[in-house]
Write a protein that holds these residues in place. Sequence first.
Motif, PDB file in Angstrom:
ATOM      1  N   LEU A   1     -45.142 -40.103   7.459  1.00 36.61           N
ATOM      2  CA  LEU A   1     -45.277 -38.659   7.650  1.00 36.61           C
ATOM      3  C   LEU A   1     -46.531 -38.148   6.946  1.00 36.61           C
ATOM      4  N   SER A   2     -46.782 -38.641   5.738  1.00 39.58           N
ATOM      5  CA  SER A   2     -47.985 -38.256   4.999  1.00 39.58           C
ATOM      6  C   SER A   2     -49.246 -38.715   5.714  1.00 39.58           C
ATOM      7  N   HIS A   3     -49.221 -39.920   6.250  1.00 38.21           N
ATOM      8  CA  HIS A   3     -50.383 -40.442   6.968  1.00 38.21           C
ATOM      9  C   HIS A   3     -50.655 -39.639   8.236  1.00 38.21           C
ATOM     10  N   ARG A   4     -49.591 -39.121   8.866  1.00 40.40           N
ATOM     11  CA  ARG A   4     -49.775 -38.262  10.044  1.00 40.40           C
ATOM     12  C   ARG A   4     -50.595 -37.031   9.685  1.00 40.40           C
ATOM     13  N   PHE A   5     -50.318 -36.477   8.519  1.00 40.50           N
ATOM     14  CA  PHE A   5     -51.072 -35.299   8.084  1.00 40.50           C
ATOM     15  C   PHE A   5     -52.538 -35.651   7.898  1.00 40.50           C
ATOM     16  N   LEU A   6     -52.800 -36.769   7.241  1.00 42.76           N
ATOM     17  CA  LEU A   6     -54.186 -37.155   6.975  1.00 42.76           C
ATOM     18  C   LEU A   6     -54.932 -37.462   8.268  1.00 42.76           C
ATOM     19  N   ARG A   7     -54.279 -38.143   9.194  1.00 38.43           N
ATOM     20  CA  ARG A   7     -54.949 -38.465  10.456  1.00 38.43           C
ATOM     21  C   ARG A   7     -55.265 -37.198  11.233  1.00 38.43           C
TER      22      ARG A   7
END
Length: 569
Positions: A73-79
């Motif tokens: 979920l955190s990586h989705r934000f960064l991407r």
Amino acid sequence: MSEYILPVTLHGRKLQLPGPKPRELQNFIESLPNSRWWPEKNLHTCDATPATAWNILSHSPCDVSASDEVTELSHRFLRRYEMFEDTGEQPPVRVLDSWEHQRQAYWFAYHRDSALFNMWMGTGKSKPTVELAINKKCKRVIVLCPSAVLGVWRREFAQWGVPDSCRTLILDKQSWTSKRKAKEADQFLKQCEGSGKCAIIVINYESAWRTAFEKWSLGVHWNMAICDESQKIANANTNQSRYCAKLGMNSDFRLCLSGTPLKKDPLSVFGQFKFLDRGVFGTSWTRFRDRYGIKGNFGDNHIVGYKNTDELSDLISLLTFTVGQDALDLPPVLDIERPVEFDKKAMQTYKIFEQECVTSFGDNILSADNILVKLLRLQQMTSGMVPLDPEYVLGPGGEYEVVATEWEFISDAKRKGLLELLQDFPADEPFVVFCKFKQDLVAIREIAQELGRRYGEISGDRKDLTPDAKMPEGIDLMGVQIQSGGIGIDLTRACCAAYYSIGYSLDDFQQSAARLSRPGQTRPCRFWHLTVRDTIDELIYKTLERRQEINEGVLSYLKEKQQRILQTG
């Protein structure tokens, strides 16, 4: 707390943070969106948004043990918020090609859930906004804006939208109650759904949070919510800002538009980001303030400086696309000081009040209890009239507003100066006069009558504009109260303007000038500044020349001068 590890797991639409936590961690946990403690389950929960997951992993005061789902979920934000690649492509569906910065703004926002267009006045924020609504195939769009620009949005969607693809409802009838506005909006939405067209509902901030409309609008799932002039929701403790924060949670895509989103205070982003993405800074003003503000000696909200500014700037940039004034290729602008002089009696009255903060007119005593009131009185004097026994009400912009029925004449120096200036122009040359006080508008109106010019006005009482917020052809001289005419309107029919008096805000001044010097203007713009010699007017003009905040520069000068008087007297 350095040995404590915070466990975080994902359950449905909530993040779970189980187990007892050190006291130092409580403030951070409580700042997360919709944070709640469940004593029977011995855990905290909060909204499971990509930004919230990223916030916990990046900014928790202790180490975090996150499940694979939370990490993803955190990586989705960064991407999603990685710097976009500018391929040079135009928006797929468009009426006309965009300027380069408009095209970049569009693609910056397109793949995001929210964005802030921090674009200088006149750089064309509306075009990419409309194109986002069209290309995202939105069916339900709500626009919140100041009252002065309600009609502008009908023009913008008509100009940049695909013909017959959308309908716009402007809820601008002041006589309508909140219940009536909710009813009209509901019927309009159903009509648009039946015809397959996109429904755009436009309402001013002050009306949107009223009970009936708030209840109705928060029951609608919006494809796109737009906050125009989003500095209006900067203060997260106001009713309109609270409403927008709730509206943002019920919208697929959220967009803020402003030329001055940070104003004088970078902490003003908090209210705007609660609408855009509450996961970035959380929902606790106290924690946000303590993280980025340096408190003074006069209460928790007395901020004297800022800290962790690199971190704050990095977080703001995740959602913000910025365009400066240099993006515009406009005709040149010329500012011209036009001095006028008090007669001996008026100058004597002015100097006595400047030094002693008190003077008399017959049985009436004119006084000032603080620096802000003193500044207001001095400006009233240079305009030519002062109120007797006035009431001063602190307005929303931090300036004192006057409520008075009886006025004392000081001088007609500025009135004569404006009259002489206007006599140099043909009677049919469109001309705009900006001012601060209602009594100034009276003087401007009288001059128009004396010169045979057709008069129009933009103030708290009148809005003599076309339906799309432009200066009508039938007006030769437009009197504009700066607080009412600095946002959203188009005065490019005129290229000449004068400042009879001015407020304390550099933002308001720049907004007012941008009503003439903006796209659509084909002639060089000239701005005359009427200043009374040896008075506060000259200091205000010099402050503007340096593009400094008028409020800070002038008040600092007055405080120093008053201190010198006290020391010598």
